[in-house]
Design an enzyme around this catalytic site. Structure first.
Site, PDB file in Angstrom:
ATOM      1  CB  SER A   1      -0.929   0.042   1.290  1.00  0.00           C
ATOM      2  OG  SER A   1      -1.362   0.476   1.221  1.00  0.00           O
TER       3      SER A   1
ATOM      4  CE1 TYR B   1      -3.966  -2.308   5.610  1.00  0.00           C
ATOM      5  CE2 TYR B   1      -3.361  -0.060   4.984  1.00  0.00           C
ATOM      6  CZ  TYR B   1      -3.838  -1.216   4.056  1.00  0.00           C
ATOM      7  OH  TYR B   1      -3.653  -0.646   3.003  1.00  0.00           O
TER       8      TYR B   1
ATOM      9  CE  LYS C   1      -1.779  -3.490   3.120  1.00  0.00           C
ATOM     10  NZ  LYS C   1      -1.602  -4.774   2.235  1.00  0.00           N
TER      11      LYS C   1
HETATM   12  N1  LIG Z   1      -8.727  -0.131  -0.804  1.00  0.00           N
HETATM   13  C1  LIG Z   1      -7.991   0.917  -0.456  1.00  0.00           C
HETATM   14  O1  LIG Z   1      -8.213   1.300  -0.132  1.00  0.00           O
HETATM   15  C2  LIG Z   1      -6.603   0.032  -0.701  1.00  0.00           C
HETATM   16  C3  LIG Z   1      -5.397   0.341  -1.157  1.00  0.00           C
HETATM   17  C4  LIG Z   1      -4.445  -0.020  -0.517  1.00  0.00           C
HETATM   18  C5  LIG Z   1      -3.978  -1.445   0.317  1.00  0.00           C
HETATM   19  N2  LIG Z   1      -5.327  -2.147  -0.355  1.00  0.00           N
HETATM   20  C6  LIG Z   1      -4.882  -3.180  -0.076  1.00  0.00           C
HETATM   21  O2  LIG Z   1      -5.497  -4.562  -1.072  1.00  0.00           O
HETATM   22  C7  LIG Z   1      -5.567  -5.842  -0.552  1.00  0.00           C
HETATM   23  C8  LIG Z   1      -7.022  -5.419  -1.000  1.00  0.00           C
HETATM   24  O3  LIG Z   1      -7.875  -5.103   0.335  1.00  0.00           O
HETATM   25  P1  LIG Z   1      -9.751  -4.827  -1.224  1.00  0.00           P
HETATM   26  O4  LIG Z   1      -9.301  -3.024  -0.943  1.00  0.00           O
HETATM   27  O5  LIG Z   1      -9.593  -5.149  -2.156  1.00  0.00           O
HETATM   28  O6  LIG Z   1     -10.763  -4.581   0.269  1.00  0.00           O
HETATM   29  P2  LIG Z   1     -11.960  -5.729   0.360  1.00  0.00           P
HETATM   30  O7  LIG Z   1     -12.580  -5.415   1.931  1.00  0.00           O
HETATM   31  O8  LIG Z   1     -13.020  -5.603  -0.830  1.00  0.00           O
HETATM   32  O9  LIG Z   1     -10.827  -7.423   0.069  1.00  0.00           O
HETATM   33  C9  LIG Z   1     -10.184  -8.336   1.263  1.00  0.00           C
HETATM   34  C10 LIG Z   1     -10.463  -9.180   1.195  1.00  0.00           C
HETATM   35  O10 LIG Z   1      -9.719  -9.988   2.359  1.00  0.00           O
HETATM   36  C11 LIG Z   1     -10.190 -11.030   3.079  1.00  0.00           C
HETATM   37  N3  LIG Z   1      -9.714 -11.163   3.949  1.00  0.00           N
HETATM   38  C12 LIG Z   1      -9.398  -9.836   5.090  1.00  0.00           C
HETATM   39  N4  LIG Z   1      -9.087 -10.348   6.304  1.00  0.00           N
HETATM   40  C13 LIG Z   1      -8.971 -12.387   5.938  1.00  0.00           C
HETATM   41  C14 LIG Z   1      -8.430 -13.403   6.760  1.00  0.00           C
HETATM   42  N5  LIG Z   1      -7.844 -12.852   7.782  1.00  0.00           N
HETATM   43  N6  LIG Z   1      -8.205 -14.720   6.296  1.00  0.00           N
HETATM   44  C15 LIG Z   1      -8.597 -14.818   5.086  1.00  0.00           C
HETATM   45  N7  LIG Z   1      -9.344 -13.624   3.776  1.00  0.00           N
HETATM   46  C16 LIG Z   1      -9.262 -12.626   4.535  1.00  0.00           C
HETATM   47  C17 LIG Z   1     -12.115 -10.846   3.161  1.00  0.00           C
HETATM   48  O11 LIG Z   1     -12.377 -11.727   3.627  1.00  0.00           O
HETATM   49  C18 LIG Z   1     -11.812  -9.635   2.103  1.00  0.00           C
HETATM   50  O12 LIG Z   1     -12.203 -10.678   0.845  1.00  0.00           O
HETATM   51  C19 LIG Z   1      -5.570  -5.319   1.046  1.00  0.00           C
HETATM   52  O13 LIG Z   1      -4.388  -5.852   1.143  1.00  0.00           O
HETATM   53  C20 LIG Z   1      -5.813  -3.789   1.416  1.00  0.00           C
HETATM   54  O14 LIG Z   1      -4.387  -4.136   1.620  1.00  0.00           O
HETATM   55  C21 LIG Z   1      -6.079  -1.599  -0.410  1.00  0.00           C
END
Ligand SMILES: NC(=O)c1ccc[n+]([C@@H]2O[C@H](COP(=O)([O-])OP(=O)(O)OC[C@H]3O[C@@H](n4cnc5c(N)ncnc54)[C@H](O)[C@@H]3O)[C@@H](O)[C@H]2O)c1
Length: 249
Positions: free
Chosen positions: A140, A153, A157
């Site tokens: 991230s 978090y 990261k």
């Molecule tokens: N959305 C943003 O703005 C953003 C920005 C930077 C990085 N990210 C990263 O992108 C990645 C995906 O996130 P997203 O934005 O798609 O969110 P999201 O909530 O849509 O998806 C995250 C998924 O991870 C699963 N998950 C969480 N904890 C878990 C666990 N303990 N075991 C198994 N599954 C688990 C959830 O059930 C969910 O399906 C993450 O690593 C997040 O940190 C997101």
């Protein structure tokens, strides 16, 4: 068909970027193994992927536990007989002031964001080396810039970014590539479900929220597919920012 004949494990595949990555891999001809703790979400993604005519399998479990990470990788190899790619996407975010973070918040965040990609990599690397495969970690922009109110978090990261580089060095003489993408904001459940503590200083959040609108997860998924593909064999140990310029200045 950048991923034809490749088998890719995607964590966090029940929603957001993980689901978009699974679909993007399938569109490029890859077979996908979907992992998440949310079984209903996995069913939805599986149905979408099957429409694209590739093979799929799935595994439900909480990746915060080391054994579950090993079980997930073994299930993928058992299902398809091989593994070519590991995408560590699963994650979640909590907003807290530092002094309000509980011991459980801290441990869970480190377990899912930092330890799970490590354990999944440990389990997958021997097979990935055999297949000249690839790991893509989802970091991230928060792991690059200092960010208020998400200290556990962002620290995890940042650790994931350094872990990517360290693993890239340890395996620099082996036929495996290890990279990360570092998204900024994306329109997913993480962003939609954000709750902030009362009275926080919004000028601090604005500093890392960025100037451009949040990205479509499909766009970040394309970058992941590119990193998984054989297009650039020298791309190893890279952290690719897909953040609309957040970390540029
Ligand atoms: N959305 C943003 O703005 C953003 C920005 C930077 C990085 N990210 C990263 O992108 C990645 C995906 O996130 P997203 O934005 O798609 O969110 P999201 O909530 O849509 O998806 C995250 C998924 O991870 C699963 N998950 C969480 N904890 C878990 C666990 N303990 N075991 C198994 N599954 C688990 C959830 O059930 C969910 O399906 C993450 O690593 C997040 O940190 C997101």
């Amino acid at each position: 068909m950048k991923l034809k004949d490749k088998i890719i494990l995607v964590t966090g595949a029940a929603s957001g970027l993980g689901a978009a990555t699974a679909v993007a891999c399938a569109r490029e001809g890859g077979d996908v193994f979907l992992v998440d703790r949310d079984s209903a979400g996995l069913d939805t993604t599986s149905a979408e992927v099957r429409k694209l005519g590739v093979r799929s399998g799935s595994f439900v479990g909480d990746l915060g536990e080391r054994q579950v990470c090993f079980d997930a990788v073994n299930a993928a190899i058992g299902h398809f007989g091989a593994l070519d790619g590991l995408c560590n996407v699963a994650g979640f975010t909590l907003f807290h002031r530092v002094c309000e973070v509980t011991a459980e918040d801290w441990s869970k965040t480190i377990a899912v964001i930092l330890s799970a990609p490590f354990h999944l990599s440990q389990a997958a690397i021997p097979e990935l080396i055999k297949r000249r495969g690839s790991i893509v970690n989802v970091a991230s922009s928060a792991g690059i810039k200092g960010t208020a109110y998400t200290v556990p978090y962002s620290s995890a990261k940042a650790g994931l970014i350094h872990m990517t580089k360290c693993m890239a060095m340890e395996f620099v003489n082996e036929p495996i590539r290890i990279n990360a993408v570092a998204p900024g904001g994306m329109l997913t459940n993480i962003m939609r479900g954000m709750t902030f503590p009362d009275g926080l200083d919004r000028t601090l959040i604005a500093r890392y929220a960025g100037i451009r609108p949040p990205a479509d997860p499909a766009e970040v998924a394309h970058t992941i597919v590119y990193l998984l593909s054989d297009a650039t064999p020298s791309l190893h140990g890279a952290i690719v920012s897909v953040d609309g310029g957040i970390t540029a200045g």
